[in-house]
Design an enzyme around this catalytic site. Structure first.
Site, PDB file in Angstrom:
ATOM      1  N   SER A  98      34.931  28.895  39.926  1.00  0.00           N
ATOM      2  CA  SER A  98      35.998  29.204  41.172  1.00  0.00           C
ATOM      3  C   SER A  98      35.033  28.710  42.536  1.00  0.00           C
ATOM      4  CB  SER A  98      36.193  30.556  40.912  1.00  0.00           C
ATOM      5  OG  SER A  98      37.347  30.919  41.903  1.00  0.00           O
ATOM      6  N   ASP A 227      45.568  28.343  34.212  1.00  0.00           N
ATOM      7  CA  ASP A 227      45.058  28.881  35.398  1.00  0.00           C
ATOM      8  C   ASP A 227      45.875  29.182  36.531  1.00  0.00           C
ATOM      9  OD1 ASP A 227      43.701  29.150  37.801  1.00  0.00           O
ATOM     10  OD2 ASP A 227      41.948  28.246  37.071  1.00  0.00           O
ATOM     11  N   HIS A 255      42.211  32.150  34.971  1.00  0.00           N
ATOM     12  CA  HIS A 255      41.030  31.868  35.670  1.00  0.00           C
ATOM     13  C   HIS A 255      40.014  32.869  35.529  1.00  0.00           C
ATOM     14  CE1 HIS A 255      39.865  30.212  39.601  1.00  0.00           C
ATOM     15  NE2 HIS A 255      39.232  31.124  40.036  1.00  0.00           N
TER      16      HIS A 255
END
Length: 273
Positions: A98, A227, A255
């Site tokens: 991320s 995601d 995610h």
């Protein structure tokens, strides 16, 4: 302008320091605990020296007043190199997830002699036009907007919101374990002394423009097909930008690092060099 004192960046290692090093960089608002200990130990079991750390404003690393971060995103990039220095690591396989995936890309471009391989999980490519790619899902946008109303000094309110966040980011293939998620968030909250300072990550200024196309080390991209923040097309664009890059699609992956997906993720990271 007076320079800030060097922050204390708390880190932890797993495995034999004589083995090839892997530096794990987590995302926004997330301490090192979001690289679970069991995950790190399994990765170290593949003959790797694994290092995880608390980004500034998370965990037990230095924190700053919420809402007024006196540092920039580039400082977090430099923190990663300081962690390598703290452990006398000349070069490492850098793995970022991320926001950590953005930090990792910049580390590899800014400090190419310190990086022997790069893995990016759940992130968009640096310096690539992604305006034509699908964006964050509407459902997650609506959930994220609720964060503006959270009193980040109220433990119960923060825990409720963060459990909802974990659910919003979760795999569409595996069941969501609400109790496990809440326990992990409680541990992170209590160890960190709250999460208010971690919201500073969303206020940071960027640094010089860089392009992942200039990467000089092997790239592995790991991306969940489901995601909700960065749809799979972002992972595909990242892999397409670097000749020879490999893309590992996590079927149904959100995610997150879902425990059921660890075997293929860990195997891929350990094999990448």
């Amino acid at each position: 302008m007076t320079a800030l004192p060097r922050p204390e960046i708390v880190s932890e290692t797993f495995g034999d320091p004589a083995d090839p090093a892997i530096l794990l960089i987590m995302g926004a608002m997330a301490s090192m605990l979001w690289w679970p200990e069991a995950f790190c130990r399994q990765l170290a079991g593949h003959g790797r020296f694994v290092v995880r750390y608390d980004n500034r404003d998370t965990g037990q690393s230095t924190k700053y007043r919420p809402g007024t971060p006196p540092y920039a995103f580039e400082d977090m990039v430099d923190d990663a190199i300081r962690v390598l220095d703290d452990h006398n690591i000349a070069r490492a396989h850098v793995v970022g997830m991320s926001m950590g995936g953005m930090i990792a890309q910049i580390v590899a471009l800014k400090y190419p002699t310190r990086v022997r391989a790069l893995t990016v999980i759940s992130r968009s490519p640096l310096g690539v036009d992604t305006s034509g790619l699908p964006g964050t899902s509407q459902a997650y946008k609506e959930h994220s907007a609720e964060g503006a109303d959270v009193d980040w000094s109220d433990r119960d309110q923060v825990l409720r919101y963060m459990v909802k966040d974990a659910r919003a980011l979760a795999s569409s293939r595996h069941s969501f374990d609400k109790e496990r998620a809440r326990a992990a968030i409680e541990e992170d909250y209590d160890r960190s002394g709250g999460l208010a300072s971690a919201t500073n990550h969303f206020l940071l200024k960027g640094g010089p423009e860089r392009r992942i196309k200039d990467l000089a080390v092997p790239l592995l991209v790991i991306h969940g097909v489901a995601d909700p923040i960065f749809p799979i097309e972002h992972g595909e664009a990242l892999a397409d930008a670097v000749p020879g890059a490999r893309l590992l699609r996590i079927e149904g992956g959100g995610h997150e690092l879902h425990r059921n997906d660890w075997p293929q993720i860990i195997e891929a990271i350990a094999a990448h060099r």
